[in-house]
Design an enzyme around this catalytic site. Structure first.
Site: not given
Length: 532
Positions: A243, A472, A499
């Site tokens: 991320s 995601d 995710h």
């Protein structure tokens, strides 16, 4: 913007702090902040960075690096060792004040002769604690080929958790009341220019000064990571970022391409997108995940969103829009408003495994007029601990975002908020979004240092690996395509609804590709796909 945060090894809905990196940055009037942390330590007068790059880390117990009793218990495991890395607060003034970066290490478990070096990770954020979340992540890697061949290393970026000074903008009471508004949901809230100015003043007071607020951007964190690489004794960096960690990795690759050995970037930020473009894609993607969840719910008995998924948005809005003005009880004397309830739903959308928890929470809201369950989901995402105290996740996310994102005028922000409500109707508060809409970073004491595009046309970078998941909600699949194209990376497509995946060890297919790349530097095959 926000990968959700891991709050305990047993919670399957662990929030990895990532997507809060997308910051919608809505700020309401705030009261006093927490006390000022210890000031940064003056440097010894060196006129270059040699002292920092040549420093030797002194590792010991991690207990003193905990920021709460629950973290203290988790970090007491003997295999965890921690140290403080000294870095300049301002790289243009290495003779000035210093920051102290908290570092965690787990030694490689295999034959020392086969040790490759350090595997440095960033699990997301940008306000997520690498020490605490990294400790939890390392337990899932025990016995794997990665932990046999690498020392596992994670760190709290500058301003975060156990690093000093740490960003502090909100009291626990303000967070309990939902007044800490820079969250992933940017469609509600009202504030004035004076509110934003007053808030930044209090944030500076709680964090050690305006100069600290201007020193927490990702470009500086990437420079810290290169100092860490050298202090660990590694000629080149082996890195896995998830991320927000993909932004950190791509900025490092831009600044130090010659120092990269291998890099896995999982759940990508597209370096070509503006903040506004990224926020729109984020909200579109969360809407897609909400629609998927609603379709799943419609197949269950007594779905609180009804039997027709096409009407789920309206049913949900009927339940939550009144909470803008009339919060509902949520346990322990607390209430939950529109932002906290929709935040709880958003938290559960990070992983399809958490959809039943969302449905249960919406059922409680419909049947009992309470939001205990949804508030708990929101708390877990944003850093509320079991003892009722909060981490500085929101504070640091806010500050780092202000250093990483271009500013917007009130008119631009109002137009964007209207578009956000349009592309993600489940988050529509039913308000006039133009009223009281401002960029919460408008009075930040330093200009952003990461205006897009960045990490373009990088020369001398070895093959890297980008992982992007088709479903995601936080870092949409196309963002992975953009990052892979920018860095010339190999791309691994993962079919699934969640995710990030690389460090969670959820897929033998993904594990095999990641391990062979990090250990043997084997590039991913063109068109490679795994399924969760």
């Amino acid at each position: 913007m926000l990968t959700r945060r891991w709050t305990s090894p047993s919670r399957r809905h662990r929030a990895r702090a990532f997507c809060l990196g997308v910051l919608s940055l809505a700020v309401l009037a705030l009261s006093a902040c927490t006390p000022t942390p210890p000031p940064a330590t003056p440097g010894p007068g060196e006129d270059d960075l040699t002292t920092f790059y040549d420093q030797e880390l002194t590792f010991g117990s991690c207990v003193d690096y905990a920021t709460s009793p629950s973290e203290e218990a988790a970090l007491a495991i003997e295999a965890f060792e921690c140290a403080r890395l000294q870095v300049p607060l301002d790289y243009d003034d290495p003779q000035g004040e210093r920051m102290q970066i908290a570092v965690l290490r787990v030694r490689a478990q295999g034959d020392p002769a086969e040790r490759i070096g350090s595997l440095v990770i960033n699990p997301g954020g940008p306000g997520g604690s690498g020490v605490f979340i990294g400790a939890l992540a390392s337990t899932g890697l025990a016995g794997t080929a990665l932990l046999q061949r690498f020392d596992f290393v994670s760190f709290d970026p500058r301003g975060v958790a156990a690093s000093l000074p740490a960003i502090s903008c909100y009291t626990d009471e303000q967070k309990d009341l939902g007044q800490a508004k820079p969250t992933l949901l940017g469609t509600s809230g009202s504030w004035t220019e004076q509110d934003t100015a007053t808030f930044v003043e209090r944030c500076a007071e709680g964090s050690g000064g305006e100069h600290v607020l201007g020193a927490v951007g990702t470009r500086d964190v990437a420079r810290d990571m290169d100092v860490l690489r050298a202090a660990l004794g590694d000629e080149q960096l082996t890195f896995a970022g998830q991320s927000y960690g993909t932004r950190l990795g791509s900025v490092y690759a831009e600044q130090f391409p010659q120092n990269v050995r291998a890099m896995v970037l999982d759940g990508a930020f597209d370096p070509r997108q503006t903040n506004a473009e990224r926020r729109l894609d984020l909200h579109r993607s969360f809407q897609r995940s909400f629609d998927q969840m609603a379709a799943f719910c419609a197949q269950q008995q007594d779905c609180p969103l009804g039997e027709d998924p096409a009407r789920a948005n309206q049913v949900f809005q009927d339940l939550v829009q009144p909470l803008v003005d009339q919060p509902v009880p949520a346990g322990e004397g607390r209430t939950a408003d529109f932002g906290q309830v929709t935040g709880g739903v958003g938290s559960g959308l990070y992983d399809a495994a958490s959809w039943p928890a969302i449905i249960s929470g919406i059922t409680q809201l419909r049947d009992e007029g309470r939001a205990d369950e949804l508030l708990t989901l929101n708390d877990n995402l944003l850093g509320r601990r079991p003892d009722g105290t909060w981490s500085n996740y929101l504070d640091a996310t806010y500050a780092i975002g202000c250093m990483d994102q271009e500013r917007q005028t009130p008119e631009q922000e109002a137009a964007l908020r209207a578009e956000l409500a349009e592309v993600s109707p489940f988050l529509d508060p039913g308000q006039d979004v133009a009223a009281g809409t401002r960029d919460a970073c408008e009075h930040w004491p330093a200009e952003p240092t990461l205006d897009p595009p960045y990490a373009q046309d990088v020369e001398g970078l070895p093959p890297t690996l980008v992982i992007s998941i088709t479903g995601d909600p936080s870092t949409p699949y196309d963002a992975g395509l953009g990052l892979a194209d920018s860095l010339g990376s190999g791309l691994l497509t993962v079919e699934g609804e969640r995710h990030t995946v690389a460090l969670e060890r959820l897929s033998p297919c993904v594990n095999d590709i990641v391990d062979r790349y990090l250990i043997d530097l084997e590039p991913v095959a063109e068109g490679a796909t795994c399924t969760l």
